[in-house]
Design a protein around this motif. Structure first.
Motif, PDB file in Angstrom:
ATOM      1  N   SER A   1       0.849  -1.195   0.000  1.00  0.00           N
ATOM      2  CA  SER A   1       0.000   0.000   0.000  1.00  0.00           C
ATOM      3  C   SER A   1       0.886   1.247   0.000  1.00  0.00           C
ATOM      4  CB  SER A   1      -0.927   0.002   1.214  1.00  0.00           C
ATOM      5  OG  SER A   1      -0.191   0.066   2.405  1.00  0.00           O
ATOM      6  N   LEU A   2       0.293   2.380  -0.277  1.00  0.00           N
ATOM      7  CA  LEU A   2       1.055   3.623  -0.344  1.00  0.00           C
ATOM      8  C   LEU A   2       1.496   4.126   1.019  1.00  0.00           C
ATOM      9  CD1 LEU A   2      -1.049   5.421  -3.064  1.00  0.00           C
ATOM     10  CD2 LEU A   2       1.172   4.315  -3.322  1.00  0.00           C
ATOM     11  N   THR A   3       0.754   3.752   2.045  1.00  0.00           N
ATOM     12  CA  THR A   3       1.059   4.173   3.403  1.00  0.00           C
ATOM     13  C   THR A   3       0.788   3.009   4.342  1.00  0.00           C
ATOM     14  OG1 THR A   3       0.495   6.476   2.931  1.00  0.00           O
ATOM     15  CG2 THR A   3       0.465   5.811   5.240  1.00  0.00           C
ATOM     16  N   GLN A   4       1.696   2.807   5.258  1.00  0.00           N
ATOM     17  CA  GLN A   4       1.546   1.756   6.268  1.00  0.00           C
ATOM     18  C   GLN A   4       1.327   2.430   7.616  1.00  0.00           C
ATOM     19  OE1 GLN A   4       0.557  -1.131   7.277  1.00  0.00           O
ATOM     20  NE2 GLN A   4       2.119  -2.290   6.228  1.00  0.00           N
ATOM     21  N   ALA A   5       0.465   1.853   8.453  1.00  0.00           N
ATOM     22  CA  ALA A   5       0.210   2.375   9.792  1.00  0.00           C
ATOM     23  C   ALA A   5       0.820   1.415  10.816  1.00  0.00           C
ATOM     24  CB  ALA A   5      -1.286   2.531  10.029  1.00  0.00           C
ATOM     25  N   TRP A   6       1.568   1.961  11.761  1.00  0.00           N
ATOM     26  CA  TRP A   6       2.348   1.184  12.728  1.00  0.00           C
ATOM     27  C   TRP A   6       2.096   1.641  14.158  1.00  0.00           C
ATOM     28  CZ3 TRP A   6       5.950  -2.359  10.900  1.00  0.00           C
ATOM     29  CH2 TRP A   6       6.360  -2.233   9.575  1.00  0.00           C
ATOM     30  N   VAL A   7       2.424   0.756  15.080  1.00  0.00           N
ATOM     31  CA  VAL A   7       2.517   1.101  16.496  1.00  0.00           C
ATOM     32  C   VAL A   7       3.620   0.228  17.098  1.00  0.00           C
ATOM     33  CG1 VAL A   7       0.747  -0.536  17.272  1.00  0.00           C
ATOM     34  CG2 VAL A   7       1.214   1.527  18.627  1.00  0.00           C
ATOM     35  N   GLU A   8       4.329   0.763  18.077  1.00  0.00           N
ATOM     36  CA  GLU A   8       5.468   0.048  18.658  1.00  0.00           C
ATOM     37  C   GLU A   8       5.180  -0.394  20.089  1.00  0.00           C
ATOM     38  OE1 GLU A   8       8.864   2.640  18.344  1.00  0.00           O
ATOM     39  OE2 GLU A   8       8.742   2.692  16.154  1.00  0.00           O
ATOM     40  N   PHE A   9       5.830  -1.504  20.452  1.00  0.00           N
ATOM     41  CA  PHE A   9       5.771  -2.039  21.810  1.00  0.00           C
ATOM     42  C   PHE A   9       7.149  -2.558  22.184  1.00  0.00           C
ATOM     43  CE2 PHE A   9       1.507  -2.541  20.130  1.00  0.00           C
ATOM     44  CZ  PHE A   9       0.704  -2.125  21.178  1.00  0.00           C
ATOM     45  N   PRO A  10       7.526  -2.472  23.462  1.00  0.00           N
ATOM     46  CA  PRO A  10       8.756  -3.138  23.890  1.00  0.00           C
ATOM     47  C   PRO A  10       8.632  -4.645  23.630  1.00  0.00           C
ATOM     48  CG  PRO A  10       7.982  -1.624  25.583  1.00  0.00           C
ATOM     49  CD  PRO A  10       6.886  -1.740  24.559  1.00  0.00           C
ATOM     50  N   LYS A  11       9.709  -5.248  23.197  1.00  0.00           N
ATOM     51  CA  LYS A  11       9.707  -6.673  22.847  1.00  0.00           C
ATOM     52  C   LYS A  11       9.153  -7.539  23.974  1.00  0.00           C
ATOM     53  CE  LYS A  11      12.708 -10.083  20.720  1.00  0.00           C
ATOM     54  NZ  LYS A  11      14.035 -10.305  20.129  1.00  0.00           N
ATOM     55  N   GLU A  12       9.496  -7.195  25.211  1.00  0.00           N
ATOM     56  CA  GLU A  12       9.037  -8.016  26.345  1.00  0.00           C
ATOM     57  C   GLU A  12       7.532  -7.907  26.597  1.00  0.00           C
ATOM     58  OE1 GLU A  12      10.480  -4.118  28.210  1.00  0.00           O
ATOM     59  OE2 GLU A  12      11.322  -5.506  26.747  1.00  0.00           O
TER      60      GLU A  12
ATOM     61  N   PRO B   1      15.189  -3.570  21.431  1.00  0.00           N
ATOM     62  CA  PRO B   1      14.083  -4.373  21.962  1.00  0.00           C
ATOM     63  C   PRO B   1      12.702  -3.780  21.653  1.00  0.00           C
ATOM     64  CG  PRO B   1      15.107  -3.114  23.721  1.00  0.00           C
ATOM     65  CD  PRO B   1      15.919  -2.868  22.476  1.00  0.00           C
ATOM     66  N   ILE B   2      12.472  -3.479  20.365  1.00  0.00           N
ATOM     67  CA  ILE B   2      11.207  -2.889  19.929  1.00  0.00           C
ATOM     68  C   ILE B   2      10.596  -3.756  18.827  1.00  0.00           C
ATOM     69  CG2 ILE B   2      10.157  -0.916  18.711  1.00  0.00           C
ATOM     70  CD1 ILE B   2      10.876  -0.249  21.583  1.00  0.00           C
ATOM     71  N   ILE B   3       9.294  -3.941  18.904  1.00  0.00           N
ATOM     72  CA  ILE B   3       8.557  -4.597  17.833  1.00  0.00           C
ATOM     73  C   ILE B   3       7.482  -3.622  17.372  1.00  0.00           C
ATOM     74  CG2 ILE B   3       7.003  -6.486  17.215  1.00  0.00           C
ATOM     75  CD1 ILE B   3       8.537  -8.254  19.172  1.00  0.00           C
ATOM     76  N   ALA B   4       7.484  -3.335  16.087  1.00  0.00           N
ATOM     77  CA  ALA B   4       6.465  -2.468  15.490  1.00  0.00           C
ATOM     78  C   ALA B   4       5.459  -3.376  14.792  1.00  0.00           C
ATOM     79  CB  ALA B   4       7.101  -1.504  14.504  1.00  0.00           C
ATOM     80  N   ILE B   5       4.199  -3.178  15.083  1.00  0.00           N
ATOM     81  CA  ILE B   5       3.142  -4.006  14.502  1.00  0.00           C
ATOM     82  C   ILE B   5       2.251  -3.122  13.648  1.00  0.00           C
ATOM     83  CG2 ILE B   5       1.164  -5.480  15.012  1.00  0.00           C
ATOM     84  CD1 ILE B   5       2.611  -6.377  17.527  1.00  0.00           C
ATOM     85  N   VAL B   6       1.890  -3.628  12.475  1.00  0.00           N
ATOM     86  CA  VAL B   6       1.020  -2.861  11.580  1.00  0.00           C
ATOM     87  C   VAL B   6      -0.408  -2.880  12.125  1.00  0.00           C
ATOM     88  CG1 VAL B   6       2.519  -3.208   9.576  1.00  0.00           C
ATOM     89  CG2 VAL B   6       0.658  -4.802   9.994  1.00  0.00           C
ATOM     90  N   LEU B   7      -1.083  -1.758  12.008  1.00  0.00           N
ATOM     91  CA  LEU B   7      -2.399  -1.623  12.624  1.00  0.00           C
ATOM     92  C   LEU B   7      -3.443  -2.564  12.042  1.00  0.00           C
ATOM     93  CD1 LEU B   7      -2.813   2.215  13.219  1.00  0.00           C
ATOM     94  CD2 LEU B   7      -1.813   0.466  14.701  1.00  0.00           C
ATOM     95  N   GLY B   8      -3.290  -2.932  10.778  1.00  0.00           N
ATOM     96  CA  GLY B   8      -4.301  -3.774  10.139  1.00  0.00           C
ATOM     97  C   GLY B   8      -4.442  -5.167  10.701  1.00  0.00           C
ATOM     98  N   VAL B   9      -3.467  -5.642  11.491  1.00  0.00           N
ATOM     99  CA  VAL B   9      -3.553  -6.998  12.036  1.00  0.00           C
ATOM    100  C   VAL B   9      -4.146  -7.039  13.444  1.00  0.00           C
ATOM    101  CG1 VAL B   9      -1.702  -7.883  10.581  1.00  0.00           C
ATOM    102  CG2 VAL B   9      -1.160  -7.065  12.875  1.00  0.00           C
ATOM    103  N   PHE B  10      -4.437  -5.868  14.030  1.00  0.00           N
ATOM    104  CA  PHE B  10      -5.069  -5.854  15.349  1.00  0.00           C
ATOM    105  C   PHE B  10      -6.542  -6.242  15.238  1.00  0.00           C
ATOM    106  CE2 PHE B  10      -1.370  -3.292  16.215  1.00  0.00           C
ATOM    107  CZ  PHE B  10      -1.048  -3.632  17.525  1.00  0.00           C
ATOM    108  N   ASP B  11      -7.045  -6.928  16.246  1.00  0.00           N
ATOM    109  CA  ASP B  11      -8.463  -7.282  16.277  1.00  0.00           C
ATOM    110  C   ASP B  11      -9.342  -6.037  16.327  1.00  0.00           C
ATOM    111  OD1 ASP B  11      -7.705  -9.958  16.276  1.00  0.00           O
ATOM    112  OD2 ASP B  11      -8.014 -10.218  18.440  1.00  0.00           O
ATOM    113  N   SER B  12      -8.867  -4.994  17.003  1.00  0.00           N
ATOM    114  CA  SER B  12      -9.604  -3.731  17.129  1.00  0.00           C
ATOM    115  C   SER B  12      -8.687  -2.574  16.720  1.00  0.00           C
ATOM    116  CB  SER B  12     -10.096  -3.538  18.564  1.00  0.00           C
ATOM    117  OG  SER B  12     -10.955  -4.582  18.956  1.00  0.00           O
ATOM    118  N   PRO B  13      -8.440  -2.404  15.409  1.00  0.00           N
ATOM    119  CA  PRO B  13      -7.478  -1.388  14.970  1.00  0.00           C
ATOM    120  C   PRO B  13      -7.952   0.050  15.139  1.00  0.00           C
ATOM    121  CG  PRO B  13      -8.529  -2.395  13.080  1.00  0.00           C
ATOM    122  CD  PRO B  13      -8.985  -3.158  14.296  1.00  0.00           C
TER     123      PRO B  13
END
Length: 128
Positions: free
Chosen positions: A40-51, A90-102
Motif C-alpha cells: 500500500s502507499l502508506t503503512q500504519a504502525w505502532v510500537e511495543f517493547p519486545k518483552e 528491543p522494539i517490535i512495530a506491529i502494523v495496525l491492520g492486524v489488530f483485532d480492534s485497529p
C-alpha cells in the motif's frame, strides 16, 4: 492502573499475538520499504517493547526477513500477511491492520514519516 492489552493476528490465524500497552509511537509511514512490504502507499504502525509482546497460535512467532542493518520484517509464512518489524533494539512495530480492534483510540497515528514519498493525490490526515 492495569495496562491495556491489544490482540491481533494474521489472515489465516496461525500467528496470533497479545501486546501489553501502552502503545508507543503510533504513526503512518510512506517510505518505499513500507510501501513494498505492505503493498500500500502508506503503512500504519505502532510500537511495543519486545518483552510486552506474546506470540501464540499454531505457528508461534512470525517468520522474518532481514530488511535493513537494524531490523527484520515479520510476516506469516502460511498466508503471507504482513505483521510488522522486529528491530534489533528491543522494539517490535506491529502494523495496525492486524489488530483485532485497529480503531482503538490508543492506536490512532500521531505522526507521518516520509510524507514526501506519497503520491501528491494521496492525502493522509493525522490527528494531533
Amino acid at each position: 492502573m492495569k495496562s491495556k492489552v491489544f490482540e491481533g493476528g494474521c489472515l489465516c490465524g496461525n500467528i496470533r499475538f497479545s501486546a501489553k500497552g501502552p502503545a508507543l509511537k503510533p504513526h503512518t509511514c510512506s517510505c518505499r520499504q513500507c510501501q513494498r512490504h505492505s503493498g500500500s502507499l502508506t503503512q500504519a504502525w505502532v510500537e511495543f517493547p519486545k518483552e510486552n509482546i506474546t506470540w501464540f497460535g499454531t505457528d508461534g512467532e512470525p517468520s522474518k526477513w532481514r530488511s535493513s542493518n537494524y531490523s527484520s520484517r515479520a510476516f506469516c509464512s502460511n498466508c503471507g500477511s504482513t505483521i510488522g518489524a522486529i528491530d534489533d533494539e528491543p522494539i517490535i512495530a506491529i502494523v495496525l491492520g492486524v489488530f483485532d480492534s485497529p480503531s482503538l483510540k490508543a492506536l490512532v497515528p500521531k505522526s507521518h514519516s516520509y510524507i514526501s514519498n506519497r503520491p501528491k493525490w494521496w492525502k493522509v490526515e493525522v490527528n494531533a
